[in-house]
Scaffold this motif. Structure first.
Motif, PDB file in Angstrom:
ATOM      1  N   HIS A  28     -88.493 -13.857  52.346  1.00  0.00           N
ATOM      2  CA  HIS A  28     -87.802 -14.628  51.314  1.00  0.00           C
ATOM      3  C   HIS A  28     -87.409 -16.008  51.841  1.00  0.00           C
ATOM      4  N   LEU A  29     -86.842 -16.058  53.040  1.00  0.00           N
ATOM      5  CA  LEU A  29     -86.434 -17.332  53.615  1.00  0.00           C
ATOM      6  C   LEU A  29     -87.643 -18.223  53.898  1.00  0.00           C
ATOM      7  N   LEU A  30     -88.717 -17.642  54.380  1.00  0.00           N
ATOM      8  CA  LEU A  30     -89.911 -18.423  54.686  1.00  0.00           C
ATOM      9  C   LEU A  30     -90.477 -19.096  53.442  1.00  0.00           C
ATOM     10  N   GLN A  31     -90.367 -18.440  52.294  1.00  0.00           N
ATOM     11  CA  GLN A  31     -90.898 -18.997  51.055  1.00  0.00           C
ATOM     12  C   GLN A  31     -89.921 -19.927  50.350  1.00  0.00           C
ATOM     13  N   MET A  32     -88.650 -19.556  50.335  1.00  0.00           N
ATOM     14  CA  MET A  32     -87.706 -20.188  49.420  1.00  0.00           C
ATOM     15  C   MET A  32     -86.756 -21.191  50.060  1.00  0.00           C
ATOM     16  N   GLN A  33     -86.656 -21.187  51.375  1.00  0.00           N
ATOM     17  CA  GLN A  33     -85.661 -22.021  52.048  1.00  0.00           C
ATOM     18  C   GLN A  33     -86.307 -23.309  52.555  1.00  0.00           C
ATOM     19  N   PHE A  34     -85.802 -24.436  52.105  1.00  0.00           N
ATOM     20  CA  PHE A  34     -86.332 -25.745  52.493  1.00  0.00           C
ATOM     21  C   PHE A  34     -85.315 -26.486  53.361  1.00  0.00           C
ATOM     22  N   PRO A  35     -85.768 -27.230  54.365  1.00  0.00           N
ATOM     23  CA  PRO A  35     -84.835 -28.095  55.103  1.00  0.00           C
ATOM     24  C   PRO A  35     -84.628 -29.398  54.336  1.00  0.00           C
ATOM     25  N   ARG A  36     -83.644 -30.161  54.764  1.00  0.00           N
ATOM     26  CA  ARG A  36     -83.520 -31.501  54.229  1.00  0.00           C
ATOM     27  C   ARG A  36     -84.650 -32.365  54.792  1.00  0.00           C
ATOM     28  N   ARG A  37     -84.962 -33.430  54.095  1.00  0.00           N
ATOM     29  CA  ARG A  37     -86.045 -34.314  54.511  1.00  0.00           C
ATOM     30  C   ARG A  37     -85.780 -34.855  55.922  1.00  0.00           C
ATOM     31  N   TYR A  38     -86.849 -34.948  56.728  1.00  0.00           N
ATOM     32  CA  TYR A  38     -86.714 -35.487  58.079  1.00  0.00           C
ATOM     33  C   TYR A  38     -86.214 -36.923  58.022  1.00  0.00           C
ATOM     34  N   SER A  39     -85.153 -37.194  58.792  1.00  0.00           N
ATOM     35  CA  SER A  39     -84.546 -38.525  58.810  1.00  0.00           C
ATOM     36  C   SER A  39     -84.342 -38.951  60.255  1.00  0.00           C
ATOM     37  N   PRO A  40     -85.296 -39.673  60.849  1.00  0.00           N
ATOM     38  CA  PRO A  40     -85.182 -40.052  62.265  1.00  0.00           C
ATOM     39  C   PRO A  40     -83.963 -40.910  62.553  1.00  0.00           C
ATOM     40  N   ALA A  41     -83.515 -41.686  61.570  1.00  0.00           N
ATOM     41  CA  ALA A  41     -82.347 -42.549  61.787  1.00  0.00           C
ATOM     42  C   ALA A  41     -81.094 -41.738  62.083  1.00  0.00           C
TER      43      ALA A  41
END
Length: 368
Positions: A28-41
Motif C-alpha cells: 500500500h505504501l509503495l503504491q500510494m505514498q508520495f514524497p514531496r518534490r525534490y528541492s536541492p535548495a
C-alpha cells in the motif's frame, strides 16, 4: 559543515523494518505514498554546483517503488539477500525507495535524493549532468543494480547457439548487456507483437553464429514509446498487452535440432502500471511527469506537489514516454478504466494522502 551521507541514509525509516512481514501494508505504501518534490535548495550545505533540480529523480523513485510492489516480499529483503543489500549500497535510490515517507523527516528524504543523484554522477558537479528521467532510468548504475535482476530480463540468459554447424546450450556472459537489451522501443503498430518479435532467431554480423532467443516471462517489461503523428496509441490501446513468450524446445534426441514453441502458444498478459512523459530537454525547467496505475488499471492519484501529467491523456503526438508493464494474467472485468485519476478535495497535503484509499481496495500484484 559537510553533508553526512551515512547519517542521512541511516535516518531513513525502512518500511521493511517498521512493517516487517506485513506485505499488504508495504504494498500500500509503495503504491500510494508520495514524497514531496525534490528541492536541492533545501539540502543543508549543498555545494552551489550541485544545486540543480531534477524531476527525473522523483519520477524514477516512484517507478522503482511501483515496480517493487509487484514483487513478492522476499525479493525486497536486503537483510537476507546479499545481492539486494549490495545494490542498495551502490545505488542509494533503491534504499530511498524502501522508505516510509510519512515516518521519515521530510528534510532527510530530500537530502537522501541528493546523495542518490551523486551516486549516478560521482565524477563531477551535478550542474553539468543530464538529470532527466530517461538518462537516470537507463543509466549504467540502474542496469548494474536493478534492471539486471532475473525477474526484469526480457529474454532468458540461457539459449542455444549454432557455431560452425553445431548447436549447443550457452549462457550469455554479461547480464548487464541483457538488461540493456530488455528495453523495448516502440513507435507504431501493435505493442504486444513488437515485444513478441524480440524472440526468435538471431545471428551475428558475419553469420558465423546463429541462435534462438526465448522469452523469460519477466515480472516487468519496460518500453520506450516515441509517438508518431500518424499512428498515436491511446491508453485504451496500451493498458493491457499480450506477449508471446516463446520458448526453446529440442526436436531431436541428439540435441542437433531445436525449435521455438508455436506462435500464440505462450501468450502472456501484462498491464500498464506506470508511464513517464519524458521531458523534451535535459534542462531541469523541462519536467518529466508521472502517472501510475494499480494492476487492474485504476489511476493512482498523485500528491498535489508531485510532477505528474494526471490531466493529460497518453499518446500525445510527437511526445515520448517510458511505459512499465507488470505480469497480469487475470483480466479485469469490462474495458479499460479512466486513465485520469480521481481527485478528492481531501488530497491537499501529504498527511491527507496517507489516509486515502485502503490496502484492500488497491490490488498490487496478480493473485494467480
Amino acid at each position: 559543515m559537510a553533508l553526512d551521507k551515512d547519517k542521512v541514509m541511516s535516518s531513513l525509516v525502512d518500511m521493511r523494518e517498521r512493517y516487517a512481514g506485513d506485505e499488504t501494508t508495504q504494498d500500500h505504501l509503495l503504491q500510494m505514498q508520495f514524497p514531496r518534490r525534490y528541492s536541492p535548495a533545501k539540502v543543508a550545505n549543498i555545494p552551489a554546483d550541485d544545486n540543480v533540480g531534477s524531476s527525473g529523480i522523483d519520477a524514477l523513485l516512484m517507478v522503482i517503488r511501483r515496480i517493487i510492489c509487484q514483487l513478492p516480499i522476499e525479493f525486497r529483503d536486503a537483510k537476507s539477500n546479499e545481492a539486494i543489500q549490495q545494490s542498495e549500497e551502490a545505488n542509494p535510490l533503491l534504499r530511498v525507495a524502501m522508505s516510509d515517507f510519512q515516518s521519515t523527516d521530510k528534510d532527510i528524504v530530500n537530502a537522501a535524493r541528493y546523495f542518490a543523484l551523486k551516486a549516478f554522477y560521482s565524477d563531477g558537479q551535478l550542474k553539468d549532468k543530464d538529470l532527466s528521467f530517461v538518462a537516470l532510468s537507463e543509466h549504467g548504475l540502474m542496469q548494474k543494480t536493478f534492471w539486471r535482476r532475473l525477474e526484469f530480463l526480457l529474454c532468458k540468459p540461457e539459449t542455444v547457439i549454432r557455431i560452425d554447424g553445431i548447436w549447443d546450450w550457452h549462457e550469455f556472459p554479461d547480464v548487464v548487456d541483457m538488461a540493456q537489451l530488455s528495453l523495448v522501443t516502440f513507435e507504431a503498430g501493435d505493442l504486444g507483437q513488437t515485444v513478441s518479435d524480440r524472440f526468435g532467431f538471431f545471428s551475428d554480423e558475419d553469420d558465423t553464429q546463429t541462435g534462438l532467443m526465448q522469452g523469460n516471462k519477466p515480472a516487468i517489461i519496460r518500453v520506450r514509446y516515441d509517438v508518431g503523428s500518424d499512428d498515436s496509441k491511446t491508453y485504451a490501446d496500451l493498458w493491457r498487452i499480450n506477449v508471446d513468450m516463446r520458448q526453446i524446445y529440442r526436436t531431436s534426441d541428439d540435441g542437433t535440432r531445436w525449435r521455438l514453441t508455436e506462435e500464440g502458444a505462450r501468450l502472456t498478459a501484462y498491464s500498464l502500471i506506470a508511464e513517464v512523459r519524458l521531458s523534451q530537454s535535459k534542462d531541469p525547467k523541462h519536467k518529466d511527469t508521472l502517472r501510475m496505475y494499480t494492476i487492474d488499471g485504476q489511476a493512482i492519484p498523485p500528491h498535489n506537489n508531485f510532477p505528474s501529467h494526471s490531466d493529460e491523456r497518453l499518446g500525445v503526438a510527437n511526445r515520448s514516454y517510458m511505459l512499465y508493464y507488470a505480469f497480469s494474467p487475470v483480466k479485469p472485468e469490462g474495458g479499460p478504466p479512466s486513465e485520469i485519476p480521481f481527485k478528492p478535495d481531501m488530497r491537499k497535503d501529504l498527511a491527507a494522502q496517507e489516509a486515502f484509499g485502503s490496502p484492500a481496495s488497491m490490488p498490487s500484484r496478480p493473485t494467480e
